[in-house]
Scaffold this motif. Structure first.
Motif, PDB file in Angstrom:
ATOM      1  N   GLN A 194       0.834  -1.225   0.000  1.00 42.04           N
ATOM      2  CA  GLN A 194       0.000   0.000   0.000  1.00 42.04           C
ATOM      3  C   GLN A 194       0.858   1.260   0.000  1.00 42.04           C
ATOM      4  N   ALA A 195       1.925   1.238   0.812  1.00 39.33           N
ATOM      5  CA  ALA A 195       2.741   2.447   0.986  1.00 39.33           C
ATOM      6  C   ALA A 195       3.832   2.561  -0.086  1.00 39.33           C
ATOM      7  N   GLY A 196       3.992   1.518  -0.894  1.00 43.08           N
ATOM      8  CA  GLY A 196       5.033   1.551  -1.933  1.00 43.08           C
ATOM      9  C   GLY A 196       6.441   1.520  -1.358  1.00 43.08           C
ATOM     10  N   VAL A 197       6.598   0.801  -0.249  1.00 39.38           N
ATOM     11  CA  VAL A 197       7.914   0.707   0.410  1.00 39.38           C
ATOM     12  C   VAL A 197       8.497  -0.680   0.131  1.00 39.38           C
ATOM     13  N   PRO A 198       9.752  -0.772  -0.339  1.00 45.31           N
ATOM     14  CA  PRO A 198      10.341  -2.099  -0.560  1.00 45.31           C
ATOM     15  C   PRO A 198      10.444  -2.873   0.751  1.00 45.31           C
ATOM     16  N   ARG A 199      10.135  -4.170   0.679  1.00 41.59           N
ATOM     17  CA  ARG A 199      10.110  -5.017   1.886  1.00 41.59           C
ATOM     18  C   ARG A 199      11.003  -6.221   1.668  1.00 41.59           C
ATOM     19  N   LEU A 200      11.760  -6.565   2.708  1.00 39.77           N
ATOM     20  CA  LEU A 200      12.589  -7.774   2.670  1.00 39.77           C
ATOM     21  C   LEU A 200      12.287  -8.597   3.919  1.00 39.77           C
ATOM     22  N   VAL A 201      12.182  -9.907   3.752  1.00 38.24           N
ATOM     23  CA  VAL A 201      12.014 -10.798   4.908  1.00 38.24           C
ATOM     24  C   VAL A 201      13.376 -11.386   5.256  1.00 38.24           C
ATOM     25  N   LEU A 202      13.793 -11.183   6.491  1.00 36.36           N
ATOM     26  CA  LEU A 202      15.028 -11.809   6.996  1.00 36.36           C
ATOM     27  C   LEU A 202      14.583 -12.966   7.892  1.00 36.36           C
ATOM     28  N   ARG A 203      14.804 -14.184   7.427  1.00 38.60           N
ATOM     29  CA  ARG A 203      14.289 -15.354   8.153  1.00 38.60           C
ATOM     30  C   ARG A 203      15.355 -16.418   8.217  1.00 38.60           C
ATOM     31  N   ARG A 204      15.704 -16.820   9.425  1.00 40.18           N
ATOM     32  CA  ARG A 204      16.699 -17.881   9.579  1.00 40.18           C
ATOM     33  C   ARG A 204      16.155 -19.184   8.972  1.00 40.18           C
ATOM     34  N   PRO A 205      17.024 -20.021   8.393  1.00 41.07           N
ATOM     35  CA  PRO A 205      16.543 -21.272   7.791  1.00 41.07           C
ATOM     36  C   PRO A 205      15.900 -22.185   8.836  1.00 41.07           C
ATOM     37  N   ALA A 206      14.948 -22.970   8.383  1.00 46.23           N
ATOM     38  CA  ALA A 206      14.311 -23.958   9.272  1.00 46.23           C
ATOM     39  C   ALA A 206      15.317 -25.058   9.595  1.00 46.23           C
ATOM     40  N   TRP A 207      15.090 -25.766  10.686  1.00 46.65           N
ATOM     41  CA  TRP A 207      15.923 -26.932  10.986  1.00 46.65           C
ATOM     42  C   TRP A 207      15.666 -28.001   9.923  1.00 46.65           C
ATOM     43  N   GLU A 208      16.755 -28.636   9.517  1.00 43.85           N
ATOM     44  CA  GLU A 208      16.693 -29.715   8.526  1.00 43.85           C
ATOM     45  C   GLU A 208      15.800 -30.834   9.063  1.00 43.85           C
ATOM     46  N   PRO A 209      14.773 -31.241   8.325  1.00 44.18           N
ATOM     47  CA  PRO A 209      13.884 -32.280   8.851  1.00 44.18           C
ATOM     48  C   PRO A 209      14.624 -33.590   9.123  1.00 44.18           C
ATOM     49  N   ASP A 210      14.285 -34.222  10.213  1.00 45.96           N
ATOM     50  CA  ASP A 210      14.863 -35.517  10.584  1.00 45.96           C
ATOM     51  C   ASP A 210      13.776 -36.554  10.305  1.00 45.96           C
ATOM     52  N   PRO A 211      14.133 -37.660   9.644  1.00 45.02           N
ATOM     53  CA  PRO A 211      13.099 -38.643   9.282  1.00 45.02           C
ATOM     54  C   PRO A 211      12.347 -39.199  10.495  1.00 45.02           C
ATOM     55  N   SER A 212      12.943 -39.083  11.682  1.00 46.70           N
ATOM     56  CA  SER A 212      12.274 -39.642  12.862  1.00 46.70           C
ATOM     57  C   SER A 212      11.210 -38.694  13.427  1.00 46.70           C
ATOM     58  N   TRP A 213      11.207 -37.435  12.990  1.00 48.13           N
ATOM     59  CA  TRP A 213      10.228 -36.489  13.530  1.00 48.13           C
ATOM     60  C   TRP A 213       8.843 -36.755  12.957  1.00 48.13           C
ATOM     61  N   GLU A 214       7.829 -36.489  13.754  1.00 46.04           N
ATOM     62  CA  GLU A 214       6.474 -36.408  13.218  1.00 46.04           C
ATOM     63  C   GLU A 214       6.200 -34.922  12.962  1.00 46.04           C
ATOM     64  N   THR A 215       6.024 -34.566  11.697  1.00 46.37           N
ATOM     65  CA  THR A 215       5.824 -33.151  11.368  1.00 46.37           C
ATOM     66  C   THR A 215       4.336 -32.866  11.240  1.00 46.37           C
ATOM     67  N   VAL A 216       3.880 -31.776  11.873  1.00 50.00           N
ATOM     68  CA  VAL A 216       2.458 -31.409  11.837  1.00 50.00           C
ATOM     69  C   VAL A 216       2.333 -29.965  11.351  1.00 50.00           C
ATOM     70  N   THR A 217       1.129 -29.603  10.914  1.00 54.07           N
ATOM     71  CA  THR A 217       0.978 -28.289  10.269  1.00 54.07           C
ATOM     72  C   THR A 217       0.775 -27.145  11.265  1.00 54.07           C
ATOM     73  N   ASP A 218       0.252 -27.441  12.451  1.00 57.82           N
ATOM     74  CA  ASP A 218       0.036 -26.351  13.405  1.00 57.82           C
ATOM     75  C   ASP A 218      -0.039 -26.918  14.831  1.00 57.82           C
ATOM     76  N   VAL A 219      -0.196 -26.023  15.792  1.00 48.39           N
ATOM     77  CA  VAL A 219      -0.170 -26.459  17.196  1.00 48.39           C
ATOM     78  C   VAL A 219      -1.384 -27.339  17.557  1.00 48.39           C
ATOM     79  N   PRO A 220      -2.603 -27.027  17.111  1.00 43.60           N
ATOM     80  CA  PRO A 220      -3.713 -27.942  17.396  1.00 43.60           C
ATOM     81  C   PRO A 220      -3.445 -29.366  16.881  1.00 43.60           C
TER      82      PRO A 220
END
Ligand code: NAP
Length: 246
Positions: free
Chosen positions: A88-114
């Motif tokens: 809306q404001a015409g301001v350039p935006r950058l996301v600075l985001r640390r990489p996620a932890w590399e998935p481990d095959p033993s983890w059960e991955t879920v989409t959200d906290v519920p």
């Protein structure tokens, strides 16, 4: 050039420190959730903007020329607002985001906290280590079968699991310390968000060493079309590209 950093992370503090040291005009913004936040160098404002429209107005009023979204990977609301407001404001935006932890095959991955809470309900053991943050504890409040070891920065103020041992602490943590904690509390299952980074990664190694199962909550998606970098150095390059600085 005037830079607004949406913060609340170690990367945001590191970026602010580098920009202040370089003499840049930078303002950091915190949500105001943590009682005693680690403050970045330079000027800081605290509290919400009043949604995307409020942030867009703030960008215009303050003459912001660069918006850096360096918020936590699970702070999806502010990242969505930042995308809308910058557009809306015409301001350039950058996301600075640390990489996620590399998935481990033993983890059960879920989409959200519920979904994590539902997976815990089905788990036959007893001791569960919950590190998903104090505002997510309500999802586990109906579970009276498991014994939860809960670690948060500030005390919870909402609903909590009935059988809970609470530890107030914040990283960085060590593998030795995390292993001792999990052993002491007879933890068999760790529930965590995929925050990434080194500050809180020790629990994953400790879980591996002890044979503790892991339920990992996947990150929410970023707003479409986001320019993303993983390091402070890349964010500095993005800013200097526009400013003409070296
Ligand atoms: P969120 O759900 O995405 O944001 C909710 C609202 O809080 C936003 O709409 C905004 O209010 C305000 N807000 C969030 N971050 C802000 C900031 N940096 N400056 C000004 N206002 C902000 O965010 P959250 O998950 O509550 O996280 C809040 C802060 O804690 C973030 O800055 C994040 O980096 C940090 N943090 C979050 C987590 C996590 O697990 N979520 C973990 C560690 C640190 P308005 O709509 O009124 O502008």
């Amino acid at each position: 050039m005037r830079i607004l950093i949406l913060g609340g992370t170690g990367e945001a503090r590191e970026l602010a420190a580098d920009l202040v040291a370089a003499g840049a005009d930078v303002l950091s913004s915190l949500a105001g959730r943590v009682r005693q936040p680690r403050l970045p160098d330079g000027p800081v404002r605290v509290g919400g903007f009043g949604g995307a429209a409020g942030l867009a107005a703030f960008l215009a009023d303050e003459g912001i020329t660069h918006l850096i979204d360096a918020t936590h990977p699970f702070a999806g609301g502010i990242s969505a607002n930042a995308a809308l407001a910058a557009g809306q404001a015409g301001v350039p935006r950058l996301v600075l985001r640390r990489p996620a932890w590399e998935p481990d095959p033993s983890w059960e991955t879920v989409t959200d906290v519920p979904a994590a809470a539902a997976a815990v309900r089905d788990w036959p053991g007893e001791g569960v280590f919950l590190t998903t943050g104090r505002r997510d504890l309500g999802a586990f409040a109906a579970d009276d079968r498991h014994l939860f070891l809960v670690r948060t920065v500030d005390p919870p103020d909402g609903r909590t699991p009935p059988r809970m041992t609470l530890i107030l602490d914040r990283g960085p943590y060590t593998v030795g310390g995390e292993s001792a904690l999990m052993r002491e509390h007879r933890v068999g299952l760790l529930v965590t968000k995929n925050s990434g980074g080194t500050m809180t990664a020790a629990k994953l190694q400790a879980a591996r060493d002890l044979g503790v199962q892991v339920i990992m909550v996947r990150r929410p998606p970023l707003p479409p079309g986001s320019a993303v970098v993983a390091t402070v150095a890349e964010a500095l390059r993005w800013i200097s590209r526009d400013s003409g600085a070296a």
